[in-house]
Design an enzyme around this catalytic site. Structure first.
Site, PDB file in Angstrom:
ATOM      1  N   HIS A 210      42.665  28.145  35.502  1.00 45.54           N
ATOM      2  CA  HIS A 210      42.981  27.117  36.537  1.00 45.54           C
ATOM      3  C   HIS A 210      42.461  25.639  35.860  1.00 45.54           C
ATOM      4  O   HIS A 210      43.271  24.606  36.295  1.00 45.54           O
ATOM      5  CB  HIS A 210      41.990  27.298  37.640  1.00 45.54           C
ATOM      6  CG  HIS A 210      42.558  28.325  38.515  1.00 45.54           C
ATOM      7  ND1 HIS A 210      42.655  29.728  38.201  1.00 45.54           N
ATOM      8  CD2 HIS A 210      43.012  28.304  39.770  1.00 45.54           C
ATOM      9  CE1 HIS A 210      43.075  30.684  38.955  1.00 45.54           C
ATOM     10  NE2 HIS A 210      43.434  29.624  39.936  1.00 45.54           N
ATOM     11  N   HIS A 253      34.115  30.483  38.237  1.00 44.96           N
ATOM     12  CA  HIS A 253      34.019  30.061  36.618  1.00 44.96           C
ATOM     13  C   HIS A 253      32.606  29.516  36.267  1.00 44.96           C
ATOM     14  O   HIS A 253      32.033  28.860  37.280  1.00 44.96           O
ATOM     15  CB  HIS A 253      34.971  29.356  36.218  1.00 44.96           C
ATOM     16  CG  HIS A 253      36.062  30.061  35.722  1.00 44.96           C
ATOM     17  ND1 HIS A 253      36.339  30.740  34.418  1.00 44.96           N
ATOM     18  CD2 HIS A 253      37.361  30.187  36.388  1.00 44.96           C
ATOM     19  CE1 HIS A 253      37.479  31.405  34.468  1.00 44.96           C
ATOM     20  NE2 HIS A 253      38.113  30.633  35.716  1.00 44.96           N
ATOM     21  N   ASP A 257      32.819  27.012  31.190  1.00 44.05           N
ATOM     22  CA  ASP A 257      34.095  27.480  31.247  1.00 44.05           C
ATOM     23  C   ASP A 257      35.195  26.590  31.486  1.00 44.05           C
ATOM     24  O   ASP A 257      36.209  26.204  30.972  1.00 44.05           O
ATOM     25  CB  ASP A 257      34.689  28.514  32.207  1.00 44.05           C
ATOM     26  CG  ASP A 257      33.664  29.796  31.861  1.00 44.05           C
ATOM     27  OD1 ASP A 257      33.262  30.143  30.850  1.00 44.05           O
ATOM     28  OD2 ASP A 257      33.514  30.603  32.843  1.00 44.05           O
TER      29      ASP A 257
END
Length: 323
Positions: A210, A253, A257
């Site tokens: 994302h 996350h 990340d």
């Protein structure tokens, strides 16, 4: 063992390999490569899902972002909305870049069958470049797409390897009791068709997909959005930063990340660069051997208008002179 031909070691061979492919061919072939990479990523997601540490045994890792930001699990859906908004804005920007290209080559503005006051002008009018105008407008929409899709494919391919190599405990609540994948083929197809939204995978942490697409949109509008309208830069920057916050605050996350994904995406987008020949020639080597999807030589201009070369000999010139 077959001996490679001598031409492969000659300068002429590598000169041919470095000769740029037509931009239209690059658009089609890199899009095909992106689809292939998406299937590779879907398989990697399944492997990561199966290899994820048992949540009952291994607890989530300590994370400074989790300590600072309060937990709001619903914010991950908000991050998806941010990505959806940026997707629409990027498509609109790409279309406006196409109109700038048409203006550069002398083509008129396209017209709708029925003129809708205000709407037709907003969508079909040329917004003349006022910022970042040092970039050549000819084929700018095509080159921007090649840069975007090649960067995205490279990042997804590297993510497919990195997230499989090291398995991390998932901090997301949905993955504390991970669902079992019943039909692997169906799961792969759904993952590709819905960009991951149609299936739930756990353990795909390092690094955040994302965040990759959020940062790609940010870089796309930082370079090309400013050519369309000055407001695109600040708007996309705010939306992207808010999207980063939503990803960490939802616990989908770890903070690392997100940070690693931001760095890798910016570095990749800069490395691919904007070039009149499209992607770097090293990347074009991977698609030059494809037996389909476009020509390998530029027999026509990038506008699709054939180039006619007329050679007159001396007798013809004399005949025309007498007539």
């Amino acid at each position: 063992m077959a001996v490679p031909p001598v031409e492969m070691y000659s300068g002429s061979f590598w000169n041919r390999m470095r000769k740029p492919l037509p931009l239209r061919t690059q658009v089609i072939r890199f899009t095909v490569v992106f689809v292939i990479v998406s299937f590779i990523l879907a398989v990697a997601l399944q492997i990561t899902h199966e290899r994820m540490p048992d949540p009952k045994v291994t607890k989530p890792l300590p994370d400074l972002g989790f300590e600072v930001l309060h937990k709001y699990p619903f914010l991950f859906s908000v991050a998806d909305c941010c990505i959806g908004f940026l997707n629409i804005l990027s498509v609109f920007t790409a279309f406006k870049l196409y109109l700038l290209h048409r203006h550069c080559v002398g083509s008129g503005e396209p017209e709708l069958p029925c003129n809708i006051p205000g709407v037709s002008r907003f969508f079909l009018s040329v917004w003349l470049c006022k910022e970042n105008c040092r970039i050549e407008l000819r084929n700018v929409h095509t080159i921007a797409w090649i840069r975007f899709i090649t960067s995205y494919a490279l990042l997804l391919l590297s993510r497919s390897v990195i997230m499989v190599v090291t398995s991390l405990p998932n901090p997301d609540d949905l993955c504390q009791d991970p669902p079992k994948i019943e039909n692997r083929v169906k799961d792969v197809i759904l993952t590709v068709l819905t960009a991951g939204a149609g299936s739930i995978h756990c353990g795909d942490l390092m690094y955040s997909g994302h965040t990759v697409i959020l940062t790609l949109h940010l870089m796309f509008h930082w370079i090309y959005g400013a050519m369309v309208h000055w407001s695109f830069r600040p708007v996309v920057t705010v939306v992207a930063i808010f999207g980063y916050y939503c990803i960490v605050a939802s616990r989908f996350h770890y903070t690392d990340d997100v940070l690693v994904a931001i760095y890798l995406t910016i570095a990749t987008f800069i490395a691919v660069g904007h070039n009149a020949d499209g992607a770097p020639w090293q990347l074009q080597l991977f698609i030059r051997w494809l037996p389909c999807c476009g020509a390998n030589s530029r027999e026509v201009t990038e506008d699709g208008v054939p180039v006619a070369i007329v050679i007159k000999n001396e007798e013809m010139m004399n005949f025309e002179g007498k007539s």
